[in-house]
Design a protein around this motif. Structure first.
Motif, PDB file in Angstrom:
ATOM      1  N   LEU A 185      -9.470  -1.811   0.423  1.00 51.15           N
ATOM      2  CA  LEU A 185      -9.409  -2.015   1.877  1.00 51.15           C
ATOM      3  C   LEU A 185     -10.796  -2.090   2.492  1.00 51.15           C
ATOM      4  O   LEU A 185     -11.048  -2.887   3.392  1.00 51.15           O
ATOM      5  CB  LEU A 185      -8.594  -0.908   2.535  1.00 51.15           C
ATOM      6  CG  LEU A 185      -7.092  -0.972   2.341  1.00 51.15           C
ATOM      7  CD1 LEU A 185      -6.436   0.296   2.880  1.00 51.15           C
ATOM      8  CD2 LEU A 185      -6.506  -2.196   3.039  1.00 51.15           C
ATOM      9  N   ASP A 205      -3.051  -0.887   9.086  1.00 50.35           N
ATOM     10  CA  ASP A 205      -3.173  -2.344   9.135  1.00 50.35           C
ATOM     11  C   ASP A 205      -1.933  -2.994   9.745  1.00 50.35           C
ATOM     12  O   ASP A 205      -1.992  -4.115  10.232  1.00 50.35           O
ATOM     13  CB  ASP A 205      -3.485  -2.923   7.765  1.00 50.35           C
ATOM     14  CG  ASP A 205      -2.450  -2.583   6.713  1.00 50.35           C
ATOM     15  OD1 ASP A 205      -1.719  -1.587   6.885  1.00 50.35           O
ATOM     16  OD2 ASP A 205      -2.373  -3.305   5.715  1.00 50.35           O
ATOM     17  N   GLU A 225     -12.238  -5.456   1.761  1.00 51.10           N
ATOM     18  CA  GLU A 225     -11.605  -6.487   2.597  1.00 51.10           C
ATOM     19  C   GLU A 225     -12.185  -6.494   3.995  1.00 51.10           C
ATOM     20  O   GLU A 225     -12.313  -7.545   4.607  1.00 51.10           O
ATOM     21  CB  GLU A 225     -10.092  -6.250   2.678  1.00 51.10           C
ATOM     22  CG  GLU A 225      -9.355  -6.620   1.414  1.00 51.10           C
ATOM     23  CD  GLU A 225      -7.864  -6.274   1.489  1.00 51.10           C
ATOM     24  OE1 GLU A 225      -7.397  -5.743   2.530  1.00 51.10           O
ATOM     25  OE2 GLU A 225      -7.169  -6.523   0.496  1.00 51.10           O
ATOM     26  N   THR A 226     -12.567  -5.336   4.525  1.00 52.32           N
ATOM     27  CA  THR A 226     -13.139  -5.300   5.879  1.00 52.32           C
ATOM     28  C   THR A 226     -14.562  -5.817   5.894  1.00 52.32           C
ATOM     29  O   THR A 226     -14.998  -6.355   6.894  1.00 52.32           O
ATOM     30  CB  THR A 226     -13.108  -3.866   6.465  1.00 52.32           C
ATOM     31  OG1 THR A 226     -13.889  -3.008   5.651  1.00 52.32           O
ATOM     32  CG2 THR A 226     -11.710  -3.353   6.589  1.00 52.32           C
ATOM     33  N   SER A 232      -2.228  -4.150  13.425  1.00 52.12           N
ATOM     34  CA  SER A 232      -2.651  -5.520  13.717  1.00 52.12           C
ATOM     35  C   SER A 232      -1.510  -6.512  13.515  1.00 52.12           C
ATOM     36  O   SER A 232      -1.482  -7.566  14.142  1.00 52.12           O
ATOM     37  CB  SER A 232      -3.867  -5.900  12.884  1.00 52.12           C
ATOM     38  OG  SER A 232      -3.585  -5.782  11.515  1.00 52.12           O
ATOM     39  N   PRO A 271      -9.596  -1.289  10.919  1.00 50.54           N
ATOM     40  CA  PRO A 271      -9.658  -1.558   9.473  1.00 50.54           C
ATOM     41  C   PRO A 271     -10.528  -0.567   8.703  1.00 50.54           C
ATOM     42  O   PRO A 271     -10.436  -0.470   7.488  1.00 50.54           O
ATOM     43  CB  PRO A 271     -10.269  -2.960   9.391  1.00 50.54           C
ATOM     44  CG  PRO A 271     -10.159  -3.540  10.748  1.00 50.54           C
ATOM     45  CD  PRO A 271     -10.118  -2.392  11.697  1.00 50.54           C
ATOM     46  N   ASP A 320       0.837  -1.201   0.000  1.00 53.08           N
ATOM     47  CA  ASP A 320       0.000   0.000   0.000  1.00 53.08           C
ATOM     48  C   ASP A 320       0.870   1.249   0.000  1.00 53.08           C
ATOM     49  O   ASP A 320       0.604   2.202  -0.736  1.00 53.08           O
ATOM     50  CB  ASP A 320      -0.929   0.022   1.218  1.00 53.08           C
ATOM     51  CG  ASP A 320      -2.038  -1.006   1.119  1.00 53.08           C
ATOM     52  OD1 ASP A 320      -2.235  -1.575   0.028  1.00 53.08           O
ATOM     53  OD2 ASP A 320      -2.708  -1.237   2.139  1.00 53.08           O
TER      54      ASP A 320
END
Length: 173
Positions: free
Chosen positions: A167, A103, A170-171, A106, A59, A2
């Motif tokens: 993104l 991200d 994806e969440t 995490s 996220p 990213d």
């Protein structure tokens, strides 16, 4: 990756970017990529219960920031009529750094079983790789930005919006 993509967009946006700014941007992104996993590790070792409340929102922050930055880059391109070099100010760069590294927070959670020296080493490796990838992205963007200067900001903004949408998806999934 990213951070590489955002670096590419920044290079497209400012094809006349100097060496000093190039290293500053790559260093800023690397710094965020270093700090976020380290913060994640610290959170797991100190304030785990308090931090769980915010974990759901992590996220969702990055896509929002990337969408806003991409739209701002496209809007700036459409509203600028002069030929002065585009500005990427510190506020935008900090937002980009945070958005591309949130991200990684995490990822710091996965280092929970490590002692501090091992976690620090991992964060340094992440930062080093990010720095090199961002330098490459900025150089590549600058090269194509010079060639396609009329559409470079539009492409850079589209890249940021695409990352934000990706993104976000994806969440949800």
């Amino acid at each position: 990756m990213d951070a590489f993509s955002v670096s590419l967009a920044d290079g497209l946006h400012d094809p006349r970017m100097g060496r000093r700014k190039t290293f500053f941007i790559a260093g800023l992104f690397a710094g965020f990529q270093f700090l976020m996993p380290l913060i994640g590790w610290v959170c797991l070792h100190t304030i785990l219960e308090t931090f769980r409340i915010f974990a759901v929102w992590i996220p969702r922050i990055a896509p929002f920031l990337l969408l806003c930055l991409g739209a701002d880059m496209i809007h700036e391109k459409n509203s600028c009529e002069d030929l002065s070099p585009p500005r990427t100010d510190l506020r935008q760069l900090l937002a980009q750094g945070a958005a591309t590294s949130v991200d990684a927070l995490s990822a710091g959670f996965t280092l929970a079983g490590c002692e501090f020296p091992a976690a620090l080493s991992c964060c340094l490796v992440i930062a080093g790789i990010t720095f090199l990838l961002c330098l490459g992205g900025l150089q590549l963007g600058r090269r194509f930005g010079t060639k396609y200067s009329g559409r470079a900001s539009l492409l850079g903004g589209a890249i940021l919006i695409f990352l934000g949408v990706r993104l976000f998806m994806e969440t949800i999934l």
